[in-house]
Design a protein around this motif. Structure first.
Motif, PDB file in Angstrom:
ATOM      1  N   PHE A   9     -29.762 -10.882  40.263  1.00 35.39           N
ATOM      2  CA  PHE A   9     -30.855 -10.138  39.761  1.00 35.39           C
ATOM      3  C   PHE A   9     -31.651 -11.132  38.935  1.00 35.39           C
ATOM      4  O   PHE A   9     -31.102 -12.170  38.513  1.00 35.39           O
ATOM      5  CB  PHE A   9     -30.278  -9.210  38.806  1.00 35.39           C
ATOM      6  N   ALA A  10     -32.914 -10.910  38.707  1.00 33.70           N
ATOM      7  CA  ALA A  10     -33.728 -11.826  37.904  1.00 33.70           C
ATOM      8  C   ALA A  10     -33.506 -11.868  36.427  1.00 33.70           C
ATOM      9  O   ALA A  10     -33.047 -11.026  36.080  1.00 33.70           O
ATOM     10  CB  ALA A  10     -35.336 -11.406  38.247  1.00 33.70           C
ATOM     11  N   GLN A  11     -33.824 -13.098  36.082  1.00 37.02           N
ATOM     12  CA  GLN A  11     -34.085 -13.136  34.674  1.00 37.02           C
ATOM     13  C   GLN A  11     -35.534 -13.380  34.461  1.00 37.02           C
ATOM     14  O   GLN A  11     -36.393 -14.248  35.099  1.00 37.02           O
ATOM     15  CB  GLN A  11     -33.324 -14.513  33.814  1.00 37.02           C
ATOM     16  N   GLY A  12     -36.258 -12.321  33.933  1.00 40.33           N
ATOM     17  CA  GLY A  12     -37.552 -12.228  33.664  1.00 40.33           C
ATOM     18  C   GLY A  12     -38.089 -11.753  35.182  1.00 40.33           C
ATOM     19  O   GLY A  12     -37.614 -10.970  35.501  1.00 40.33           O
ATOM     20  N   GLN A  48     -32.443 -23.073  36.423  1.00 40.80           N
ATOM     21  CA  GLN A  48     -33.876 -22.230  36.565  1.00 40.80           C
ATOM     22  C   GLN A  48     -33.810 -20.904  36.104  1.00 40.80           C
ATOM     23  O   GLN A  48     -33.603 -19.967  36.963  1.00 40.80           O
ATOM     24  CB  GLN A  48     -34.189 -22.303  38.109  1.00 40.80           C
ATOM     25  N   HIS A  49     -33.926 -20.947  34.702  1.00 42.97           N
ATOM     26  CA  HIS A  49     -34.167 -19.633  34.162  1.00 42.97           C
ATOM     27  C   HIS A  49     -35.496 -19.097  34.344  1.00 42.97           C
ATOM     28  O   HIS A  49     -35.598 -17.556  33.977  1.00 42.97           O
ATOM     29  CB  HIS A  49     -33.985 -19.657  32.538  1.00 42.97           C
ATOM     30  N   LYS A  50     -36.396 -19.751  34.701  1.00 41.87           N
ATOM     31  CA  LYS A  50     -37.715 -19.258  35.226  1.00 41.87           C
ATOM     32  C   LYS A  50     -38.319 -20.106  36.314  1.00 41.87           C
ATOM     33  O   LYS A  50     -37.533 -21.307  36.498  1.00 41.87           O
ATOM     34  CB  LYS A  50     -38.843 -19.253  34.189  1.00 41.87           C
ATOM     35  N   THR A  68     -25.038 -11.768  29.952  1.00 38.29           N
ATOM     36  CA  THR A  68     -25.587 -12.888  30.345  1.00 38.29           C
ATOM     37  C   THR A  68     -26.037 -13.734  28.921  1.00 38.29           C
ATOM     38  O   THR A  68     -25.996 -13.342  28.181  1.00 38.29           O
ATOM     39  CB  THR A  68     -27.023 -12.702  31.374  1.00 38.29           C
ATOM     40  N   GLN A  69     -26.379 -14.988  29.535  1.00 38.86           N
ATOM     41  CA  GLN A  69     -26.806 -15.897  28.499  1.00 38.86           C
ATOM     42  C   GLN A  69     -27.811 -15.294  27.628  1.00 38.86           C
ATOM     43  O   GLN A  69     -27.903 -15.612  26.391  1.00 38.86           O
ATOM     44  CB  GLN A  69     -27.087 -17.321  29.097  1.00 38.86           C
ATOM     45  N   PHE A  70     -28.949 -15.074  28.149  1.00 36.22           N
ATOM     46  CA  PHE A  70     -30.139 -14.684  27.443  1.00 36.22           C
ATOM     47  C   PHE A  70     -30.419 -12.938  27.499  1.00 36.22           C
ATOM     48  O   PHE A  70     -31.745 -12.527  26.839  1.00 36.22           O
ATOM     49  CB  PHE A  70     -31.074 -15.439  28.001  1.00 36.22           C
ATOM     50  N   ASP A  71     -29.581 -12.192  28.193  1.00 38.20           N
ATOM     51  CA  ASP A  71     -29.896 -10.944  28.143  1.00 38.20           C
ATOM     52  C   ASP A  71     -31.354 -10.371  28.484  1.00 38.20           C
ATOM     53  O   ASP A  71     -31.645  -9.558  27.887  1.00 38.20           O
ATOM     54  CB  ASP A  71     -29.440 -10.284  26.851  1.00 38.20           C
ATOM     55  N   ASN A  72     -31.913 -11.117  29.308  1.00 36.42           N
ATOM     56  CA  ASN A  72     -33.164 -10.726  29.726  1.00 36.42           C
ATOM     57  C   ASN A  72     -33.309 -10.319  31.543  1.00 36.42           C
ATOM     58  O   ASN A  72     -33.659 -11.154  32.245  1.00 36.42           O
ATOM     59  CB  ASN A  72     -34.062 -11.924  29.568  1.00 36.42           C
ATOM     60  N   ASN A  73     -32.246  -9.426  31.519  1.00 41.52           N
ATOM     61  CA  ASN A  73     -32.143  -8.994  33.066  1.00 41.52           C
ATOM     62  C   ASN A  73     -33.257  -8.114  33.753  1.00 41.52           C
ATOM     63  O   ASN A  73     -33.567  -7.016  33.075  1.00 41.52           O
ATOM     64  CB  ASN A  73     -30.915  -8.353  33.149  1.00 41.52           C
ATOM     65  N   GLY A  74     -33.570  -8.558  34.816  1.00 41.08           N
ATOM     66  CA  GLY A  74     -34.523  -7.731  35.706  1.00 41.08           C
ATOM     67  C   GLY A  74     -34.007  -7.220  36.929  1.00 41.08           C
ATOM     68  O   GLY A  74     -32.761  -6.733  36.857  1.00 41.08           O
TER      69      GLY A  74
END
Length: 459
Positions: A371-374, A323-325, A82-88
């Motif tokens: 899946f969630a980012q953060g 919406q990344h958050k 993913t773009q930010f690799d902050n996968n929840g």
């Protein structure tokens, strides 16, 4: 007595001017646009509702019960980079879906007004993109190539068909306040003649800057005539080169817009019912901005403008649909801004007998992850997302294609942006394989070597 045969050198000497005439003819055709239909058109105009940032398909038009059942659990499929690799963990949609219209089309509660037009929508749930980064994905969505420099789809349409409007551009972008990543190059004419470039209209009561006042018209007319004479003289002296010809046409059009644009932007003739229907006077400023843009889109269609694109308004604290958050806050405020105006546009076009000849397209550059980012966001997902089309001969009340049980990958009848472009041109009476422009030693086209027409969508 028969004339002696010409030598090769004599032939070239006597026909040299003819080569120039052939080139001039080709340039003239390129500048004016082919203006020929390849088959019967089902639409005359396009309104492209560009949802900058990428709305989440699983929160809008592609319900996934499995996400609800597995909310908060580890994601059940392999995660792509993913773009930010902050996968929840798996993230269910915060919004409920309901079936609407006689077709029973599922639409989330984010779009209660658009849902009233469910039987007009063809929702494509299997759209894909080749890019997961905004700028490249935007270029791909607009021009069919993920790099800067290619003509935008609106430029291709006006090149192929010309404009029905004498006093307004054929390709207009209504800027709601957010210029997308990639900038104005998304609306470029690329290697096509410059008169096919988009004209960007700002939000507010005067969409175009530097329009002359009434008492300056006579002076401007005299100046225009003088400049026109100079331009024509220069053009003829240089053999009517395309850049000069395109500049002359743009100057002439700009002069005619002096009176056409103020009349277009003057909404005083619209009833209060229509203003309320769109939300032009809504206290939520982003909705009021987008409502005015949608109403202007209908007025532009009435005046013969061929291709109109609307960009999103700026919603305070949110980065477009990206919406990344704060997914709930961002998507709710973005949908609040556009839902009512879009629904009003569909109804108003229909009331004026224009919906059947106007293709309305709702699309972002990609979708969002299931899946969630953060904890409370979603990352970019180009592997399977939803867009919709309405009017212009599209089969309403239908769904085409499908993503997997998580809404992650297109698994049934996957489509690419090239297919969207091909179908848009098809509805306008253009064969995407035959709309070409010679550049760089090859015949270029919007769909490159791709593009499929899907009868289940366009009939």
């Amino acid at each position: 007595m028969a004339r002696p045969a010409l030598s090769r050198r004599q032939l070239l000497q006597r026909s040299a001017c003819g080569f120039g005439a052939v080139a001039l003819s080709a340039l003239h055709q390129a500048a004016e646009g082919a203006n020929r239909l390849h088959h019967a058109a089902k639409a005359k105009h396009v309104i492209f509702l560009y949802m900058d940032g990428g709305p989440s398909q699983i929160d809008t038009f592609d319900p996934k019960p499995r996400l609800t059942r597995e909310n908060g659990q580890p994601f059940g499929m392999k995660m792509e980079k993913t773009q930010f690799d902050n996968n929840g963990t798996t993230l269910a949609s915060p919004w409920k879906f309901s079936q609407h219209g006689e077709s029973g089309l599922p639409i989330s509660e984010l779009f209660p007004h658009v849902a009233k037009h469910a039987d007009r929508l063809c929702v494509i749930r299997s759209m894909t993109s080749e890019f997961s980064e905004h700028t490249s994905a935007n270029y791909f969505l607009h021009s069919g190539l993920g790099q800067v420099g290619r003509p935008s789809m609106g430029a291709w349409v006006t090149y192929g068909l010309g404009s029905e409007s004498h006093d307004l551009p054929g390709f207009v972008v209504l800027n709601g306040g957010l210029t997308p990543p990639g900038g104005l190059d998304n609306f470029s004419s690329g290697f096509l003649p410059a008169n096919h470039q988009a004209s960007v209209f700002a939000s507010g009561p005067m969409p175009v800057a530097n329009l002359v006042s009434d008492d300056a018209v006579d002076r401007a007319t005299r100046k225009r005539r003088l400049l026109s004479q100079l331009d024509q003289s220069l053009s003829e002296r240089w053999g009517r080169p395309d850049p000069v010809e395109a500049a002359i046409r743009n100057y002439e059009l700009a002069f005619r817009m002096q009176s056409a644009v103020p009349e277009l932007a003057d909404l005083s003739g619209e009833s209060q019912h229509v203003r309320d229907q769109y939300g032009v006077d809504d206290p939520f400023k982003p909705k009021a901005i987008y409502a005015r843009q949608c109403l202007l889109a209908r007025r532009l269609i009435q005046r013969g403008v061929r291709f109109i694109e609307l960009t999103c308004p700026s919603v305070s604290g949110n980065d477009r649909w990206d919406q990344h958050k704060r997914l709930r806050k961002g998507h709710e405020e973005n949908s609040l801004a556009v839902d009512q105006p879009i629904a009003a546009l569909l109804a108003d076009l229909d009331d004026h007998g224009l919906l059947d000849e106007t293709l309305v397209v709702f699309a972002g550059e990609f979708g969002r992850t299931p899946f969630a980012q953060g904890d409370d966001g979603r990352d970019h997902n180009p592997f399977g997302f939803s867009i919709w089309m309405a009017g212009g001969g599209v089969r309403g009340g239908t769904v085409y294609g499908a993503t997997d049980e998580y809404g992650y990958h297109a698994v049934e009848n996957p489509l690419m942006i090239h297919d969207l472009h091909a179908m848009m041109l098809h509805q306008l009476g253009i064969d995407h394989r035959r709309l070409t422009f010679r550049f760089g030693g090859r015949d270029m086209r919007l769909t490159d070597v791709h593009g499929t027409i899907v009868p289940e969508i366009v009939g």
